[in-house]
Write a protein that holds these residues in place. Structure first.
Motif, PDB file in Angstrom:
ATOM      1  N   LYS A  57      44.940  25.777  36.254  1.00 56.38           N
ATOM      2  CA  LYS A  57      44.659  25.519  34.845  1.00 56.38           C
ATOM      3  C   LYS A  57      43.210  25.066  34.678  1.00 56.38           C
ATOM      4  CE  LYS A  57      46.525  23.139  30.860  1.00 56.38           C
ATOM      5  NZ  LYS A  57      47.696  22.455  30.344  1.00 56.38           N
ATOM      6  N   HIS A  58      42.780  24.212  35.602  1.00 57.81           N
ATOM      7  CA  HIS A  58      41.392  23.748  35.589  1.00 57.81           C
ATOM      8  C   HIS A  58      40.436  24.914  35.828  1.00 57.81           C
ATOM      9  CE1 HIS A  58      37.835  21.370  36.453  1.00 57.81           C
ATOM     10  NE2 HIS A  58      37.727  21.972  37.626  1.00 57.81           N
ATOM     11  N   GLU A  59      40.775  25.781  36.774  1.00 55.36           N
ATOM     12  CA  GLU A  59      39.926  26.936  37.090  1.00 55.36           C
ATOM     13  C   GLU A  59      39.845  27.904  35.909  1.00 55.36           C
ATOM     14  OE1 GLU A  59      38.016  27.873  39.922  1.00 55.36           O
ATOM     15  OE2 GLU A  59      38.273  25.736  40.282  1.00 55.36           O
ATOM     16  N   ALA A  60      40.916  28.027  35.146  1.00 53.11           N
ATOM     17  CA  ALA A  60      40.906  28.911  33.981  1.00 53.11           C
ATOM     18  C   ALA A  60      39.895  28.426  32.946  1.00 53.11           C
ATOM     19  CB  ALA A  60      42.292  28.990  33.360  1.00 53.11           C
ATOM     20  N   LYS A  61      39.781  27.111  32.800  1.00 51.73           N
ATOM     21  CA  LYS A  61      38.808  26.561  31.846  1.00 51.73           C
ATOM     22  C   LYS A  61      37.390  26.660  32.403  1.00 51.73           C
ATOM     23  CE  LYS A  61      41.971  23.278  29.748  1.00 51.73           C
ATOM     24  NZ  LYS A  61      42.304  21.853  29.593  1.00 51.73           N
ATOM     25  N   LYS A  62      37.252  26.471  33.712  1.00 46.11           N
ATOM     26  CA  LYS A  62      35.945  26.446  34.357  1.00 46.11           C
ATOM     27  C   LYS A  62      35.350  27.838  34.529  1.00 46.11           C
ATOM     28  CE  LYS A  62      34.677  25.390  38.894  1.00 46.11           C
ATOM     29  NZ  LYS A  62      34.873  24.614  40.112  1.00 46.11           N
ATOM     30  N   ASP A  63      36.211  28.847  34.708  1.00 47.36           N
ATOM     31  CA  ASP A  63      35.768  30.217  35.001  1.00 47.36           C
ATOM     32  C   ASP A  63      36.301  31.163  33.921  1.00 47.36           C
ATOM     33  OD1 ASP A  63      34.880  32.519  36.228  1.00 47.36           O
ATOM     34  OD2 ASP A  63      36.385  32.478  37.827  1.00 47.36           O
ATOM     35  N   PRO A  64      35.653  31.214  32.749  1.00 48.02           N
ATOM     36  CA  PRO A  64      36.189  32.030  31.644  1.00 48.02           C
ATOM     37  C   PRO A  64      36.218  33.527  31.933  1.00 48.02           C
ATOM     38  CG  PRO A  64      34.083  31.024  31.025  1.00 48.02           C
ATOM     39  CD  PRO A  64      34.438  30.501  32.380  1.00 48.02           C
ATOM     40  N   GLU A  65      35.380  33.975  32.864  1.00 43.52           N
ATOM     41  CA  GLU A  65      35.370  35.401  33.204  1.00 43.52           C
ATOM     42  C   GLU A  65      36.680  35.841  33.850  1.00 43.52           C
ATOM     43  OE1 GLU A  65      32.750  38.418  35.986  1.00 43.52           O
ATOM     44  OE2 GLU A  65      31.838  36.542  35.290  1.00 43.52           O
ATOM     45  N   HIS A  66      37.281  34.962  34.644  1.00 46.11           N
ATOM     46  CA  HIS A  66      38.548  35.270  35.334  1.00 46.11           C
ATOM     47  C   HIS A  66      39.693  34.400  34.803  1.00 46.11           C
ATOM     48  CE1 HIS A  66      35.408  36.390  38.338  1.00 46.11           C
ATOM     49  NE2 HIS A  66      36.110  37.516  38.285  1.00 46.11           N
ATOM     50  N   ALA A  67      39.593  33.966  33.569  1.00 45.62           N
ATOM     51  CA  ALA A  67      40.584  33.048  32.996  1.00 45.62           C
ATOM     52  C   ALA A  67      41.987  33.646  32.987  1.00 45.62           C
ATOM     53  CB  ALA A  67      40.172  32.654  31.580  1.00 45.62           C
ATOM     54  N   HIS A  68      42.085  34.931  32.676  1.00 44.82           N
ATOM     55  CA  HIS A  68      43.414  35.559  32.610  1.00 44.82           C
ATOM     56  C   HIS A  68      44.118  35.508  33.973  1.00 44.82           C
ATOM     57  CE1 HIS A  68      46.586  38.053  31.029  1.00 44.82           C
ATOM     58  NE2 HIS A  68      46.430  38.910  32.026  1.00 44.82           N
ATOM     59  N   ARG A  69      43.383  35.815  35.035  1.00 46.71           N
ATOM     60  CA  ARG A  69      43.957  35.771  36.386  1.00 46.71           C
ATOM     61  C   ARG A  69      44.404  34.351  36.734  1.00 46.71           C
ATOM     62  NH1 ARG A  69      42.402  34.667  41.696  1.00 46.71           N
ATOM     63  NH2 ARG A  69      40.373  33.954  41.006  1.00 46.71           N
ATOM     64  N   HIS A  70      43.592  33.353  36.363  1.00 45.86           N
ATOM     65  CA  HIS A  70      43.940  31.959  36.647  1.00 45.86           C
ATOM     66  C   HIS A  70      45.158  31.512  35.843  1.00 45.86           C
ATOM     67  CE1 HIS A  70      40.604  31.151  39.309  1.00 45.86           C
ATOM     68  NE2 HIS A  70      39.736  31.611  38.424  1.00 45.86           N
ATOM     69  N   LYS A  71      45.276  31.997  34.617  1.00 48.85           N
ATOM     70  CA  LYS A  71      46.444  31.656  33.790  1.00 48.85           C
ATOM     71  C   LYS A  71      47.725  32.217  34.400  1.00 48.85           C
ATOM     72  CE  LYS A  71      45.074  29.707  29.817  1.00 48.85           C
ATOM     73  NZ  LYS A  71      45.580  28.435  29.368  1.00 48.85           N
ATOM     74  N   ILE A  72      47.645  33.459  34.869  1.00 49.82           N
ATOM     75  CA  ILE A  72      48.828  34.085  35.487  1.00 49.82           C
ATOM     76  C   ILE A  72      49.212  33.329  36.758  1.00 49.82           C
ATOM     77  CG2 ILE A  72      49.652  36.144  36.684  1.00 49.82           C
ATOM     78  CD1 ILE A  72      48.044  37.773  34.619  1.00 49.82           C
ATOM     79  N   THR A  73      48.219  33.007  37.576  1.00 51.39           N
ATOM     80  CA  THR A  73      48.495  32.261  38.815  1.00 51.39           C
ATOM     81  C   THR A  73      49.047  30.881  38.494  1.00 51.39           C
ATOM     82  OG1 THR A  73      46.649  33.432  39.825  1.00 51.39           O
ATOM     83  CG2 THR A  73      47.505  31.550  41.015  1.00 51.39           C
ATOM     84  N   GLU A  74      48.550  30.262  37.440  1.00 55.06           N
ATOM     85  CA  GLU A  74      49.058  28.953  37.007  1.00 55.06           C
ATOM     86  C   GLU A  74      50.536  29.047  36.638  1.00 55.06           C
ATOM     87  OE1 GLU A  74      48.814  26.052  33.099  1.00 55.06           O
ATOM     88  OE2 GLU A  74      47.291  27.615  33.363  1.00 55.06           O
ATOM     89  N   GLU A  75      50.892  30.091  35.898  1.00 54.97           N
ATOM     90  CA  GLU A  75      52.288  30.246  35.486  1.00 54.97           C
ATOM     91  C   GLU A  75      53.201  30.533  36.664  1.00 54.97           C
ATOM     92  OE1 GLU A  75      52.517  33.026  32.277  1.00 54.97           O
ATOM     93  OE2 GLU A  75      51.177  31.844  31.011  1.00 54.97           O
ATOM     94  N   VAL A  76      52.720  31.316  37.618  1.00 55.29           N
ATOM     95  CA  VAL A  76      53.518  31.586  38.818  1.00 55.29           C
ATOM     96  C   VAL A  76      53.736  30.292  39.601  1.00 55.29           C
ATOM     97  CG1 VAL A  76      53.522  32.761  41.052  1.00 55.29           C
ATOM     98  CG2 VAL A  76      52.880  34.010  38.990  1.00 55.29           C
ATOM     99  N   ALA A  77      52.674  29.484  39.743  1.00 54.08           N
ATOM    100  CA  ALA A  77      52.796  28.214  40.455  1.00 54.08           C
ATOM    101  C   ALA A  77      53.738  27.264  39.718  1.00 54.08           C
ATOM    102  CB  ALA A  77      51.417  27.583  40.634  1.00 54.08           C
ATOM    103  N   ALA A  78      53.669  27.257  38.393  1.00 54.12           N
ATOM    104  CA  ALA A  78      54.574  26.408  37.614  1.00 54.12           C
ATOM    105  C   ALA A  78      56.025  26.847  37.803  1.00 54.12           C
ATOM    106  CB  ALA A  78      54.189  26.449  36.139  1.00 54.12           C
ATOM    107  N   ALA A  79      56.252  28.156  37.830  1.00 57.93           N
ATOM    108  CA  ALA A  79      57.612  28.664  38.065  1.00 57.93           C
ATOM    109  C   ALA A  79      58.099  28.283  39.462  1.00 57.93           C
ATOM    110  CB  ALA A  79      57.643  30.176  37.881  1.00 57.93           C
ATOM    111  N   ALA A  80      57.203  28.332  40.444  1.00 55.74           N
ATOM    112  CA  ALA A  80      57.570  27.930  41.808  1.00 55.74           C
ATOM    113  C   ALA A  80      57.916  26.446  41.844  1.00 55.74           C
ATOM    114  CB  ALA A  80      56.434  28.237  42.772  1.00 55.74           C
ATOM    115  N   ALA A  81      57.190  25.637  41.078  1.00 57.19           N
ATOM    116  CA  ALA A  81      57.483  24.204  41.018  1.00 57.19           C
ATOM    117  C   ALA A  81      58.861  23.952  40.410  1.00 57.19           C
ATOM    118  CB  ALA A  81      56.406  23.481  40.211  1.00 57.19           C
ATOM    119  N   VAL A  82      59.195  24.709  39.379  1.00 57.45           N
ATOM    120  CA  VAL A  82      60.521  24.566  38.753  1.00 57.45           C
ATOM    121  C   VAL A  82      61.612  24.990  39.733  1.00 57.45           C
ATOM    122  CG1 VAL A  82      62.023  25.452  36.919  1.00 57.45           C
ATOM    123  CG2 VAL A  82      59.675  24.786  36.403  1.00 57.45           C
ATOM    124  N   GLY A  83      61.372  26.083  40.452  1.00 57.19           N
ATOM    125  CA  GLY A  83      62.350  26.535  41.448  1.00 57.19           C
ATOM    126  C   GLY A  83      62.538  25.522  42.557  1.00 57.19           C
ATOM    127  N   ALA A  84      61.449  24.953  43.026  1.00 57.25           N
ATOM    128  CA  ALA A  84      61.545  23.931  44.079  1.00 57.25           C
ATOM    129  C   ALA A  84      62.272  22.697  43.559  1.00 57.25           C
ATOM    130  CB  ALA A  84      60.154  23.567  44.588  1.00 57.25           C
TER     131      ALA A  84
END
Length: 132
Positions: free
Chosen positions: A73-100
Motif C-alpha cells: 500500500k505504501h509502495e502504491a503511493k510512493k510509486d505512482p507509475e506502478h501503482a496498479h501493480r502494487h494495489k493488486i499485490t496489496e489485495e492478494v497479500a490482504a487475502a492471504a492474511a485473511v486466509g491465514a
C-alpha cells in the motif's frame, strides 16, 4: 510384439492358492485393541500441542501477509507509475492474511476440542454448561 504384457495393478501370485473355508471364503479373525485412558489422554494432549503449534504458524502468517500488504500500500503511493501493480499485490497479500487468520482460527478450535477430549478421558473437570 510377441512379448507378454505385464500389468502392475494386481499383485496376486497364481502359483499359490489361497486357503478357503467351506463356502469359498477365507477365515479371518478380528482382534480388538483396547487402549487405556492414559494412552488416549497422551494422544489428545499431543494433538492439542500440534494444533497449538499450527495455530501459531497461522498467526505468524497473518502478521507476515498483513505487513506485506501494508508495504505494498505504501509502495502504491510512493510509486505512482506502478501503482496498479502494487494495489493488486496489496489485495492478494490482504487475502492471504485473511486466509491465514481463518486457518489460525480453525486450529484454535481444534486445539480446544482436543483439550476438552483430554479432560473427558482423564476425568479432570466436568464442564456444566447452562445453554448446551
Amino acid at each position: 510384439m510377441s512379448e507378454e504384457k505385464h500389468h502392475h495393478f494386481h499383485h496376486h501370485k497364481k502359483d499359490e492358492e489361497q486357503p478357503t473355508g467351506e463356502y469359498g471364503y477365507s477365515e479371518t479373525v478380528a482382534t480388538e485393541v483396547v487402549t487405556t485412558g492414559e494412552d488416549e489422554y497422551e494422544k489428545y494432549k499431543k494433538e492439542e500441542k500440534e494444533h497449538k503449534h499450527k495455530q501459531h504458524l497461522g498467526e505468524a502468517g497473518v502478521i507476515a501477509a498483513g505487513a506485506f500488504a501494508l508495504y505494498e500500500k505504501h509502495e502504491a503511493k510512493k510509486d505512482p507509475e506502478h501503482a496498479h501493480r502494487h494495489k493488486i499485490t496489496e489485495e492478494v497479500a490482504a487475502a492471504a492474511a485473511v486466509g491465514a487468520g481463518g486457518y489460525a482460527f480453525h486450529e484454535h478450535h481444534e486445539k480446544k476440542k482436543d483439550h476438552k477430549d483430554a479432560e473427558e478421558v482423564s476425568g479432570e473437570k466436568k464442564h456444566h454448561h447452562l445453554f448446551g
